[in-house]
Motif scaffolding. Structure first.
Motif, short mmCIF file in Angstrom:
data_model
loop_
_atom_site.label_atom_id
_atom_site.label_comp_id
_atom_site.label_asym_id
_atom_site.label_seq_id
_atom_site.Cartn_x
_atom_site.Cartn_y
_atom_site.Cartn_z
N VAL A 96 56.59 34.49 48.58
CA VAL A 96 56.42 35.96 48.28
C VAL A 96 55.43 35.74 47.11
CG1 VAL A 96 56.80 38.50 48.00
CG2 VAL A 96 57.89 37.17 49.80
N TRP A 97 56.10 35.13 46.10
CA TRP A 97 55.45 35.02 44.64
C TRP A 97 54.01 34.27 44.82
CZ3 TRP A 97 53.63 31.72 41.06
CH2 TRP A 97 53.77 32.18 39.84
N LEU A 98 54.03 33.24 45.77
CA LEU A 98 52.86 32.45 45.83
C LEU A 98 51.64 33.25 46.41
CD1 LEU A 98 53.80 28.85 46.77
CD2 LEU A 98 52.91 29.79 44.57
N THR A 99 52.31 33.94 47.39
CA THR A 99 51.11 34.79 47.85
C THR A 99 50.84 36.02 47.03
OG1 THR A 99 52.26 34.52 50.25
CG2 THR A 99 50.86 36.50 49.91
N MET A 100 51.51 36.54 46.29
CA MET A 100 51.16 37.27 45.23
C MET A 100 50.01 36.77 44.14
SD MET A 100 52.12 40.57 45.65
CE MET A 100 53.31 41.41 46.55
N LEU A 101 50.62 35.60 44.01
CA LEU A 101 49.62 35.00 43.04
C LEU A 101 48.01 34.62 43.68
CD1 LEU A 101 49.20 33.35 40.32
CD2 LEU A 101 50.12 31.13 41.65
N ASN A 102 48.23 34.17 44.71
CA ASN A 102 46.85 33.89 45.42
C ASN A 102 46.10 35.32 45.50
OD1 ASN A 102 47.32 31.36 45.98
ND2 ASN A 102 48.45 31.58 48.11
N VAL A 103 46.74 36.38 45.77
CA VAL A 103 46.05 37.76 46.13
C VAL A 103 45.43 38.10 44.74
CG1 VAL A 103 46.25 40.15 46.39
CG2 VAL A 103 47.36 38.45 48.13
N HIS A 104 46.33 37.91 43.88
CA HIS A 104 46.15 38.47 42.34
C HIS A 104 44.81 37.43 41.94
CE1 HIS A 104 47.09 39.57 38.24
NE2 HIS A 104 46.64 38.29 37.89
N VAL A 105 44.56 36.30 42.17
CA VAL A 105 43.66 35.38 41.69
C VAL A 105 42.45 35.73 42.35
CG1 VAL A 105 42.70 33.03 41.69
CG2 VAL A 105 45.15 33.23 40.90
N ILE A 106 42.44 35.82 43.65
CA ILE A 106 41.21 36.16 44.47
C ILE A 106 40.92 37.77 44.14
CG2 ILE A 106 40.46 36.92 46.69
CD1 ILE A 106 42.31 34.66 47.78
N PHE A 107 41.57 38.61 43.99
CA PHE A 107 40.85 40.05 43.45
C PHE A 107 40.64 39.98 42.04
CE2 PHE A 107 43.11 41.51 47.32
CZ PHE A 107 42.09 42.35 47.91
N ALA A 108 40.89 39.13 41.09
CA ALA A 108 40.71 39.03 39.88
C ALA A 108 39.43 38.37 39.94
CB ALA A 108 41.51 38.23 38.97
N CYS A 109 38.99 37.38 40.57
CA CYS A 109 37.62 36.86 40.69
C CYS A 109 36.57 37.86 41.47
CB CYS A 109 37.70 35.61 41.42
SG CYS A 109 38.63 34.34 40.74
N ILE A 110 37.06 38.60 42.34
CA ILE A 110 36.19 39.68 42.78
C ILE A 110 35.99 40.84 41.87
CG2 ILE A 110 36.32 41.60 44.58
CD1 ILE A 110 37.71 39.63 46.53
N ALA A 111 36.75 41.24 41.12
CA ALA A 111 36.45 41.97 40.00
C ALA A 111 35.59 41.56 38.87
CB ALA A 111 37.95 42.37 39.31
N ILE A 112 35.64 40.32 38.60
CA ILE A 112 34.73 39.90 37.56
C ILE A 112 33.44 39.64 38.11
CG2 ILE A 112 34.20 37.55 36.33
CD1 ILE A 112 37.14 37.09 35.79
#
Length: 172
Positions: A96-112
């Protein structure tokens, strides 16, 4: 003394974020100078609007590329990053933590990416609908980053103080 990959990634992230922020502020200042047709004092201009925007795009693209490359190619299971999480108060559900990390990284890149594209004045002038849609994409991406970091904050390396700091950052 060897520097670990996660420490090197953190230093690179801080460098790119500070450079990205400086370029964004400088670009916004140059735009406001151009729009109002006035200079602030007699200070020399370091760069024009086009070169500031090119720097902003380059830094943002480099940061997004490095983040995605580091997360998904160099360390896909985040073993180097997770090796520093030794004294956790509660057990971590790793999938679950790795899934959250992946979602976090992908959406942060989309926001940038959405934020940088919205800096283009032509986007606002010629493509108002795209500008509005990218604004909504940016807001949704930032909300996703806040939600996922809220889940990951209790497992922050550094203990309760760092966890509280991350959660306060989410509120802002």
């Amino acid at each position: 003394m060897t520097i670990s990959r996660s420490l090197l990634f953190s230093l690179n992230s801080c460098f790119f974020i500070s450079l990205f922020t400086f370029a964004g502020f400088h670009f916004a200042r140059l735009r406001s100078q151009r729009d109002s047709r006035r200079l602030i004092g007699n200070a020399p201009r370091l760069m024009n609007t086009k070169s500031a925007f090119r720097l902003l795009i380059t830094v943002a693209a480099a940061f997004v590329f490095w983040t995605l490359f580091n997360r998904f190619a160099l360390d896909p299971d985040a073993s180097v990053f997770l090796s520093h999480k030794t004294k956790l108060i509660r057990p971590m559900n790793l999938p679950v933590w790795l899934t959250m990390l992946n979602v976090h990284v992908i959406f942060a890149c989309i926001a940038i990416a959405a934020g940088v594209i919205n800096f283009v004045s032509a986007t606002l002038r010629k493509y108002r609908k795209m500008h509005r849609i990218l604004g909504y994409v940016y807001v949704v991406a930032v909300l996703a980053v806040c939600i996922t970091s809220g889940y990951m904050a209790p497992f922050a390396t550094g203990g309760r103080v760092v966890s509280v700091a991350f959660n306060l950052l989410n509120i802002i």
